[in-house]
Design an enzyme around this catalytic site. Structure first.
Site, short mmCIF file in Angstrom:
data_model
loop_
_atom_site.label_atom_id
_atom_site.label_comp_id
_atom_site.label_asym_id
_atom_site.label_seq_id
_atom_site.Cartn_x
_atom_site.Cartn_y
_atom_site.Cartn_z
CG ASP A 8 -1.60 1.27 1.53
OD1 ASP A 8 -1.65 2.12 0.61
OD2 ASP A 8 -2.13 1.44 2.65
CE LYS A 70 -2.00 6.85 -3.31
NZ LYS A 70 -2.39 5.99 -2.19
CD GLU A 171 -4.99 3.44 -2.13
OE1 GLU A 171 -5.78 4.27 -1.64
OE2 GLU A 171 -3.88 3.75 -2.57
CG ASP A 193 -9.49 4.29 1.34
OD1 ASP A 193 -8.88 4.94 2.20
OD2 ASP A 193 -8.91 3.61 0.47
#
Ligand code: AMP
Length: 521
Positions: A8, A70, A171, A193
């Site tokens: 992850d 990211k 994810e 999430d």
């Protein structure tokens, strides 16, 4: 048998895991911790510090410490995402010759892919030290809402790190696998999430080991960092009005504020009031200035309520797209560290009319799910009990006349998939058509992400509207796209396949790998 690890790669923290006969397990980092800060420091002496080492010296080296990569990966320098990121970063950004964003540290520039590769390489080394053998293959997770450029760039980062990506999974889907394994949780599951930089909401139907994603929606620019930023903005404004000094003009102060704001935010998930104390943060003719404020949980909720509420219409959207009402959802999983905030939990509970499940660890479940997928690919028997059917999170299509966007594949279609749509020419004897491949939901081409552009040439002479140009889209299990076009009328099959990619060509990736190898030797 090669070991395959699940990774992850988070905006703020990353985690690596593997599948054991007793289920998925997190692999501790070299300091024995379950998660690693997604931070890289390129020191003046040429040393590269990753994770906690980078985080620990961020205060003294703010312009050399790279974080929140990211938010940059797979983006153009001139994009709104980069504009927004620039406002809060303590390091510099610059434009690559091809328009991509690059990170500038001193006189060095690195791509977001290279910066991420240092984190991935560190996680690879953690796994190697844990197993005592080389690890070269992984499953990596991305936000469900990552477009093709961002997925490709993430894969490139892994390749630079010496890892072959066997599968890219979303994810929230990974988190649902971690929740579902060994629990037999048949029913409808919503995965909420909210991580450091992105928000995804995914609705799945789990039945007899089949994990079927029904719909997914999200916001790539909404996450814990935005909550921190609200505190930073508030502290800056208060300090400015009190002392006439802008703390944001100095990267060292900005870094101190950033760390203090994040810490206060975390504390306020468990306590109703906390103090931020930053002595000697500035000075003027009248002497040193200190920042000392008390923040309550209700202050934080007031400053960030709109951020939490931005997730609600997206939840409505996935329910609408799945033709379901909120009360039909059997279980709500909370993933991502920001879901520890009580206001987030309260809003989710109000929305679904049900208390969210807090049994899964929001920091580790995505990596654990990736580990389950890696076990499936290792062929260790997990395959027989789990089938994962994910969807494409965005529609795909091409630009048509007058700048409109025509969809070929609709969002939420189960992947892998392939679909062909017939197009034609607009002029008599038109010998060439331009295929502009786009991803998104906007009606006009300009509102969507441009993935690739190519010309189909040598179309047989014919009146406008007569030729049949078949455009075929294929999406593989990683959610990545291939497009081909064929002139049916000419009989001469002319097929062009375009695989869109991040800004790095294969040669560039190979060049970086060679350079990194040289540096390591
Ligand atoms: P992730 O990407 O899942 O690692 O999420 C990281 C984000 O969760 C960061 O923005 C953290 O500040 C945030 N976070 C972690 N713990 C807490 C907490 N106790 N309360 C609020 N936010 C948190």
């Amino acid at each position: 048998m090669n070991r395959v690890i699940g990774i992850d790669l988070g905006t703020t923290f990353s985690c690596v895991a593997h599948l054991t006969p007793d289920g998925p397990k997190v692999i501790p980092n070299l300091e024995g911790m379950a998660t690693t800060p997604s931070m890289v420091c390129l020191t003046s002496s040429g040393e590269i510090l990753v994770g906690n080492l980078a985080a620990r010296q961020a205060l003294t080296n703010p312009d050399k410490t790279i974080f929140a990569i990211k938010r940059l990966i797979g983006h153009k320098y001139n994009s709104s995402a980069v504009e927004e990121a620039k406002r809060r970063l303590t390091y510099d950004l610059t434009e690559a010759p091809n328009g991509d964003v690059m990170i500038r540290v001193g006189d060095q520039t690195v791509t977001p892919q290279e910066a991420s590769s240092h984190i991935l390489n560190y996680l690879k080394r953690c796994a190697e030290s844990y197993f005592g053998e080389p690890v070269t293959e992984c499953v990596i997770t991305v936000p469900a809402h990552f477009d093709d450029h961002q997925r490709q760039a993430t894969k490139d980062a892994a390749r630079i790190a010496g890892l072959e990506v066997l599968r890219v999974i979303n994810e929230p889907t990974a988190a649902s696998l971690a929740y579902g394994l060994n629990r037999n949780p048949d029913g409808l599951v919503a995965v909420y999430d909210l991580g450091g930089g992105t928000f995804d909401i995914t609705l799945l139907e789990i039945s007899g080991g089949v994990f079927h994603v029904l719909a997914t929606a999200g916001d790539n620019y909404l996450g814990g960092e935005d909550f921190d930023q609200r505190i930073i903005d508030r502290l800056r404004a208060d300090f400015q009005s009190k002392h006439g000094i802008d703390l944001g003009s100095n990267p060292y102060n900005l870094q101190r504020l950033k760390e203090a704001a994040e810490r206060a935010k975390r504390d306020l998930s468990f306590t109703s009031e906390t103090e931020i104390n930053l002595p000697f943060i500035a000075s003027d003719d009248s002497g040193s200035k200190h920042l000392q404020v008390s923040i309550t949980r209700s202050n934080l909720e007031e400053w960030t309520r709109d951020l939490v509420e931005r997730t609600l219409p997206l939840m409505d959207k996935v329910l609408h797209e799945s033709n379901l009402a909120a009360d039909k959802v059997d279980e709500i999983l909370l993933v991502g560290g920001q879901t520890r905030m009580p206001l987030v939990r309260k809003k989710v509970e109000e929305f679904f009319g049900k208390t969210p499940n807090t049994q899964i660890n929001p920091d580790e479940s995505v990596a654990l799910g990736a580990a389950i997928q890696s076990g499936i690919l290792e062929g260790n028997g997990t395959k027989d009990i789990i089938l994962l059917l994910d969807v494409t999170s965005m529609s795909l299509g091409i630009e048509t006349e007058k700048g409109f966007f025509e969809k070929v594949i609709d969002k939420n279609m189960t992947i892998p998939c392939r679909k062909t749509k017939a197009f034609t020419t607009v002029e008599n004897n038109q010998r060439r058509v331009r295929i502009h491949v786009l991803q998104g939901e906007g009606l006009r081409a300009a509102e969507n992400t441009s993935l690739a552009m190519f010309d189909l040439v040598g179309i047989m002479d014919a009146a406008a509207g007569v030729p049949q140009i078949d455009v075929t889209f294929e999406i593989n299990a990683d959610g990545m796209v291939k497009v081909s076009a064929r002139d049916v009328l000419s009989g001469r099959e002319q097929k062009i396949i375009v695989q869109s990619s991040s800004g790095l060509s294969k040669q560039q990736v190979d060049g970086i790998i060679a350079r990194e190898k040289h540096r390591a030797d």
